[in-house]
Design a protein around this motif. Structure first.
Motif, PDB file in Angstrom:
ATOM      1  N   UNK A 198     -40.449  45.664 -21.420  1.00 45.28           N
ATOM      2  CA  UNK A 198     -38.925  45.116 -21.391  1.00 45.28           C
ATOM      3  C   UNK A 198     -38.157  46.353 -22.339  1.00 45.28           C
ATOM      4  N   UNK A 199     -39.127  46.631 -23.546  1.00 37.32           N
ATOM      5  CA  UNK A 199     -38.254  47.414 -24.574  1.00 37.32           C
ATOM      6  C   UNK A 199     -38.188  48.957 -24.081  1.00 37.32           C
ATOM      7  N   UNK A 200     -39.292  49.445 -23.287  1.00 35.01           N
ATOM      8  CA  UNK A 200     -39.254  50.683 -22.849  1.00 35.01           C
ATOM      9  C   UNK A 200     -38.110  50.466 -21.504  1.00 35.01           C
ATOM     10  N   UNK A 201     -37.674  49.664 -20.955  1.00 36.08           N
ATOM     11  CA  UNK A 201     -36.758  49.603 -20.132  1.00 36.08           C
ATOM     12  C   UNK A 201     -35.268  49.529 -20.754  1.00 36.08           C
ATOM     13  N   UNK A 202     -35.221  48.917 -21.660  1.00 32.97           N
ATOM     14  CA  UNK A 202     -34.114  49.067 -22.377  1.00 32.97           C
ATOM     15  C   UNK A 202     -33.734  50.570 -22.865  1.00 32.97           C
ATOM     16  N   UNK A 203     -34.740  51.057 -23.512  1.00 29.52           N
ATOM     17  CA  UNK A 203     -34.312  52.451 -23.883  1.00 29.52           C
ATOM     18  C   UNK A 203     -34.054  53.547 -22.852  1.00 29.52           C
ATOM     19  N   UNK A 204     -34.633  53.298 -21.673  1.00 31.09           N
ATOM     20  CA  UNK A 204     -34.553  54.328 -20.844  1.00 31.09           C
ATOM     21  C   UNK A 204     -32.895  53.895 -20.212  1.00 31.09           C
ATOM     22  N   UNK A 205     -32.410  52.744 -20.127  1.00 29.10           N
ATOM     23  CA  UNK A 205     -30.978  52.472 -19.659  1.00 29.10           C
ATOM     24  C   UNK A 205     -30.237  53.157 -20.476  1.00 29.10           C
ATOM     25  N   UNK A 206     -30.556  52.705 -21.947  1.00 33.36           N
ATOM     26  CA  UNK A 206     -29.295  53.260 -23.036  1.00 33.36           C
ATOM     27  C   UNK A 206     -29.421  54.649 -22.798  1.00 33.36           C
ATOM     28  N   UNK A 207     -30.493  55.330 -22.841  1.00 31.88           N
ATOM     29  CA  UNK A 207     -30.443  56.743 -22.717  1.00 31.88           C
ATOM     30  C   UNK A 207     -29.753  57.477 -21.480  1.00 31.88           C
ATOM     31  N   UNK A 208     -30.000  56.803 -20.277  1.00 26.30           N
ATOM     32  CA  UNK A 208     -29.628  57.403 -19.131  1.00 26.30           C
ATOM     33  C   UNK A 208     -28.356  57.001 -18.531  1.00 26.30           C
ATOM     34  N   UNK A 209     -27.984  55.566 -19.015  1.00 27.93           N
ATOM     35  CA  UNK A 209     -26.731  54.957 -18.513  1.00 27.93           C
ATOM     36  C   UNK A 209     -26.102  54.523 -20.025  1.00 27.93           C
ATOM     37  N   UNK A 210     -25.535  55.274 -20.550  1.00 30.96           N
ATOM     38  CA  UNK A 210     -24.901  54.782 -21.856  1.00 30.96           C
ATOM     39  C   UNK A 210     -23.691  53.886 -21.581  1.00 30.96           C
ATOM     40  N   UNK A 211     -23.064  53.875 -20.622  1.00 32.45           N
ATOM     41  CA  UNK A 211     -22.045  52.978 -20.295  1.00 32.45           C
ATOM     42  C   UNK A 211     -22.500  52.134 -19.114  1.00 32.45           C
ATOM     43  N   UNK A 212     -22.856  50.628 -19.724  1.00 32.20           N
ATOM     44  CA  UNK A 212     -23.370  49.702 -18.481  1.00 32.20           C
ATOM     45  C   UNK A 212     -22.128  48.666 -18.514  1.00 32.20           C
ATOM     46  N   UNK A 213     -21.788  48.438 -17.340  1.00 36.84           N
ATOM     47  CA  UNK A 213     -20.569  47.417 -17.200  1.00 36.84           C
ATOM     48  C   UNK A 213     -20.873  45.956 -17.037  1.00 36.84           C
ATOM     49  N   UNK A 214     -22.066  45.823 -16.390  1.00 39.12           N
ATOM     50  CA  UNK A 214     -22.473  44.258 -16.079  1.00 39.12           C
ATOM     51  C   UNK A 214     -24.144  44.558 -16.287  1.00 39.12           C
ATOM     52  N   UNK A 215     -24.698  43.203 -16.889  1.00 38.11           N
ATOM     53  CA  UNK A 215     -26.061  43.166 -16.570  1.00 38.11           C
ATOM     54  C   UNK A 215     -26.255  41.795 -16.115  1.00 38.11           C
ATOM     55  N   UNK A 216     -27.105  41.835 -15.016  1.00 38.69           N
ATOM     56  CA  UNK A 216     -27.336  40.639 -13.881  1.00 38.69           C
ATOM     57  C   UNK A 216     -28.626  40.346 -14.360  1.00 38.69           C
ATOM     58  N   UNK A 217     -28.859  38.960 -15.337  1.00 39.26           N
ATOM     59  CA  UNK A 217     -30.169  38.783 -15.551  1.00 39.26           C
ATOM     60  C   UNK A 217     -30.610  37.715 -14.393  1.00 39.26           C
ATOM     61  N   UNK A 218     -31.311  38.473 -13.503  1.00 37.70           N
ATOM     62  CA  UNK A 218     -31.602  37.573 -12.299  1.00 37.70           C
ATOM     63  C   UNK A 218     -33.159  37.398 -12.227  1.00 37.70           C
ATOM     64  N   UNK A 219     -34.100  38.251 -12.476  1.00 33.58           N
ATOM     65  CA  UNK A 219     -35.544  38.065 -12.464  1.00 33.58           C
ATOM     66  C   UNK A 219     -35.933  36.522 -12.751  1.00 33.58           C
ATOM     67  N   UNK A 220     -36.646  36.083 -12.163  1.00 29.81           N
ATOM     68  CA  UNK A 220     -37.154  34.636 -12.201  1.00 29.81           C
ATOM     69  C   UNK A 220     -38.651  34.372 -11.665  1.00 29.81           C
ATOM     70  N   UNK A 221     -39.255  33.416 -12.354  1.00 32.49           N
ATOM     71  CA  UNK A 221     -40.701  33.063 -11.593  1.00 32.49           C
ATOM     72  C   UNK A 221     -40.697  31.579 -11.626  1.00 32.49           C
ATOM     73  N   UNK A 222     -41.407  31.066 -10.643  1.00 30.29           N
ATOM     74  CA  UNK A 222     -41.667  29.705 -10.890  1.00 30.29           C
ATOM     75  C   UNK A 222     -42.934  29.467 -11.956  1.00 30.29           C
ATOM     76  N   UNK A 223     -42.864  28.580 -12.593  1.00 30.09           N
ATOM     77  CA  UNK A 223     -43.936  28.178 -13.221  1.00 30.09           C
ATOM     78  C   UNK A 223     -45.079  27.879 -12.495  1.00 30.09           C
TER      79      UNK A 223
END
Length: 272
Positions: free
Chosen positions: A79-104
């Motif tokens: 997750x940390x690596x993903x965030x670092x990648x996004x900040x570096x490659x897309x420094x202007x992010x308009x919307x974050x959709x927190x959609x990932x989910x798993x059934x327990x």
């Protein structure tokens, strides 16, 4: 639908987690069709790429609008690596959709980070990702976080002394707890965020609710609506499909919000 109808999302950059399965691909498709650039998240690079390729082949989406990204949310270092990648490659992010989910799962399952799996995937990973994306998330009008939550959050309580449910576990209680926590997180004053229950959709999570549901496309439409900058939002608001309704009382309590932040900070820092 005319170009004018599609214009509010034109040129906006949106990260959709869990975009390879469930309502995720439909959310990515509808955003891209409305002119957004979509960072399409999958658990692996191969999964994300395959999801993008399907949208290009079956829906005619312009490949330039889709950017596959990957992280396995059962590993917080990814997750940390993903965030670092996004900040570096897309420094202007308009919307974050927190959609990932798993059934327990039926049996109590703990990740390598030491967290009950539904609590980690459904809330802790999104909490960490959102916090780390703060440098990229725009403060411009219309910038926002959309948490895809569940009506089951109303049945939940957060076990503050045992959030990992190690002493008393049931899959429904664990899932509902994660959805309540995600809904509480939307009211965090540090972010402009809302939560939405997109209805019971015909996805892998449906057995938790019922035996039939609406199509993923119908569920995704309620998420897309809240990504539109023309739709004004109030921080912490909760939507049941298109209707703004009151969430569970705990979801907007200042004490609960602060307590969740303290717990989440502790659990994600433990994996540092």
């Amino acid at each position: 639908m005319s170009d004018q109808d599609l214009s509010p999302l034109h040129g906006r950059t949106v990260l959709v987690t869990g975009a390879a399965t469930g309502i995720g691909p439909e959310t990515a498709r509808q955003l891209a069709e409305r002119g957004a650039t979509v960072l399409l998240h999958g658990r692996t690079a191969e999964e994300a790429r395959a999801a993008a390729d399907r949208l290009i082949a079956t829906a005619g989406i312009d490949a330039a609008r889709l950017h596959p990204v990957a992280a396995d949310f059962t590993h917080l270092d990814e997750v940390k690596s993903l965030a670092n990648q996004v900040v570096a490659q897309h420094p202007h992010l308009d919307v974050l959709v927190n959609n990932a989910g798993t059934a327990a799962p039926e049996r109590h399952t703990v990740t390598t980070d030491g967290n009950e799996i539904a609590f980690q995937v459904n809330i802790l990973a999104h909490y960490l990702l959102t916090c780390l994306l703060e440098p990229a998330l725009t403060s411009d009008p219309g910038g926002r976080v959309v948490n895809v939550s569940s009506s089951l959050h109303r049945t939940a309580n957060i076990q503050w002394n045992d959030p990992q449910r190690a002493r008393r576990y049931s899959r429904l209680a664990a899932y509902a707890q994660s959805q309540l926590a995600l809904t509480v997180f939307a009211a965090d004053p540090r972010v402009t965020a809302v939560s939405v229950h997109p209805g019971v959709c015909d996805t892998a999570l449906m057995p938790l609710y019922a035996h039939d549901g609406v199509t993923p496309a119908e569920g995704a439409a309620y998420v897309i609506r809240l990504c539109d900058p023309a739709v004004e939002i109030v921080n912490g608001a909760y939507y049941d499909r298109a209707e703004r309704v009151a969430p569970a009382p705990a979801a907007t309590e200042d004490r609960t919000i602060k307590r969740l932040n303290k717990l989440a900070d502790l659990l994600v820092s433990r994996a540092a």
